[in-house]
Design a protein around this motif. Structure first.
Motif, PDB file in Angstrom:
ATOM      1  N   ALA A 133      47.375  33.627  18.689  1.00 47.66           N
ATOM      2  CA  ALA A 133      47.859  34.238  19.938  1.00 47.66           C
ATOM      3  C   ALA A 133      46.938  35.381  20.368  1.00 47.66           C
ATOM      4  O   ALA A 133      46.615  35.516  21.561  1.00 47.66           O
ATOM      5  N   LEU A 134      46.502  36.185  19.401  1.00 42.38           N
ATOM      6  CA  LEU A 134      45.576  37.275  19.721  1.00 42.38           C
ATOM      7  C   LEU A 134      44.242  36.728  20.202  1.00 42.38           C
ATOM      8  O   LEU A 134      43.643  37.276  21.149  1.00 42.38           O
ATOM      9  N   ALA A 135      43.767  35.661  19.587  1.00 45.68           N
ATOM     10  CA  ALA A 135      42.509  35.049  20.021  1.00 45.68           C
ATOM     11  C   ALA A 135      42.621  34.550  21.463  1.00 45.68           C
ATOM     12  O   ALA A 135      41.704  34.751  22.262  1.00 45.68           O
ATOM     13  N   ILE A 136      43.753  33.959  21.798  1.00 42.05           N
ATOM     14  CA  ILE A 136      43.968  33.516  23.178  1.00 42.05           C
ATOM     15  C   ILE A 136      43.945  34.718  24.124  1.00 42.05           C
ATOM     16  O   ILE A 136      43.341  34.676  25.193  1.00 42.05           O
ATOM     17  N   GLY A 137      44.580  35.801  23.706  1.00 44.55           N
ATOM     18  CA  GLY A 137      44.556  37.026  24.513  1.00 44.55           C
ATOM     19  C   GLY A 137      43.146  37.542  24.724  1.00 44.55           C
ATOM     20  O   GLY A 137      42.769  37.945  25.828  1.00 44.55           O
ATOM     21  N   TYR A 138      42.340  37.502  23.668  1.00 44.61           N
ATOM     22  CA  TYR A 138      40.964  37.975  23.785  1.00 44.61           C
ATOM     23  C   TYR A 138      40.109  37.017  24.608  1.00 44.61           C
ATOM     24  O   TYR A 138      39.158  37.452  25.271  1.00 44.61           O
ATOM     25  N   ILE A 139      40.432  35.736  24.594  1.00 47.88           N
ATOM     26  CA  ILE A 139      39.741  34.791  25.488  1.00 47.88           C
ATOM     27  C   ILE A 139      40.024  35.187  26.937  1.00 47.88           C
ATOM     28  O   ILE A 139      39.120  35.217  27.776  1.00 47.88           O
ATOM     29  N   LEU A 140      41.278  35.499  27.222  1.00 47.93           N
ATOM     30  CA  LEU A 140      41.655  35.914  28.584  1.00 47.93           C
ATOM     31  C   LEU A 140      40.925  37.195  28.978  1.00 47.93           C
ATOM     32  O   LEU A 140      40.462  37.334  30.116  1.00 47.93           O
ATOM     33  N   GLN A 196      38.388  36.112  14.748  1.00 44.72           N
ATOM     34  CA  GLN A 196      39.793  35.760  14.548  1.00 44.72           C
ATOM     35  C   GLN A 196      39.946  34.297  14.131  1.00 44.72           C
ATOM     36  O   GLN A 196      40.752  33.975  13.259  1.00 44.72           O
ATOM     37  N   LEU A 197      39.163  33.415  14.723  1.00 45.21           N
ATOM     38  CA  LEU A 197      39.240  31.999  14.355  1.00 45.21           C
ATOM     39  C   LEU A 197      38.755  31.774  12.923  1.00 45.21           C
ATOM     40  O   LEU A 197      39.339  30.975  12.179  1.00 45.21           O
ATOM     41  N   VAL A 198      37.723  32.487  12.522  1.00 39.45           N
ATOM     42  CA  VAL A 198      37.252  32.406  11.140  1.00 39.45           C
ATOM     43  C   VAL A 198      38.333  32.934  10.197  1.00 39.45           C
ATOM     44  O   VAL A 198      38.617  32.333   9.154  1.00 39.45           O
TER      45      VAL A 198
END
Length: 126
Positions: free
Chosen positions: A14-21, A55-57
């Motif tokens: 969820a945080l990674a998605i936020g950082y993508i945004l 974050q994905l790693v």
């Protein structure tokens, strides 16, 4: 252990998605990096994109340590990486708690703490 790994990985996703945004220039900057910018400047967007990769790693390592996935290359270092992220996220919890941004304090502080606990539990039981 599996539950902690799954919870930690879902929060990090969820945080990674936020950082993508944020990297795409959407106006959620008050939730990250001190909340100084509503829309991240271009240089900060690069930092957001790098954060997504990290974050994905981290998700792969916590899932490995939690025996949710099995990637031979990660096996020997998964526990140590989880301890690293647990420590990093505890520090991050305190940094978020000191943020001038109310949104970052209210949202990111508890998420960082909960994720730190998930990484710690997973590392202890790995």
């Amino acid at each position: 252990m599996i539950i902690a790994a799954l919870i930690g990985s879902v929060i990090f996703l969820a945080l990674a998605i936020g950082y993508i945004l944020l990297a795409m220039g959407l106006p959620y900057g008050e939730f990250a990096m001190g909340g100084k910018y509503k829309v991240m400047p271009k240089q900060m967007r690069v930092a957001c994109a790098i954060s997504v990769f990290i974050q994905l790693v981290a998700i792969m390592f916590i899932l490995q340590a939690g025996n949710v996935i099995s990637i031979d290359a990660l096996e020997t270092s998964a526990k140590g990486v989880c301890y690293f992220f647990a420590f990093y996220l505890i520090v991050n919890t305190f940094i978020n708690a000191l943020s001038k941004s109310k949104k970052e304090k209210l949202v990111m502080t508890p998420l960082a703490f909960l994720t730190a606990i998930c990484f710690l539990i997973t590392a202890i039981n790995a």
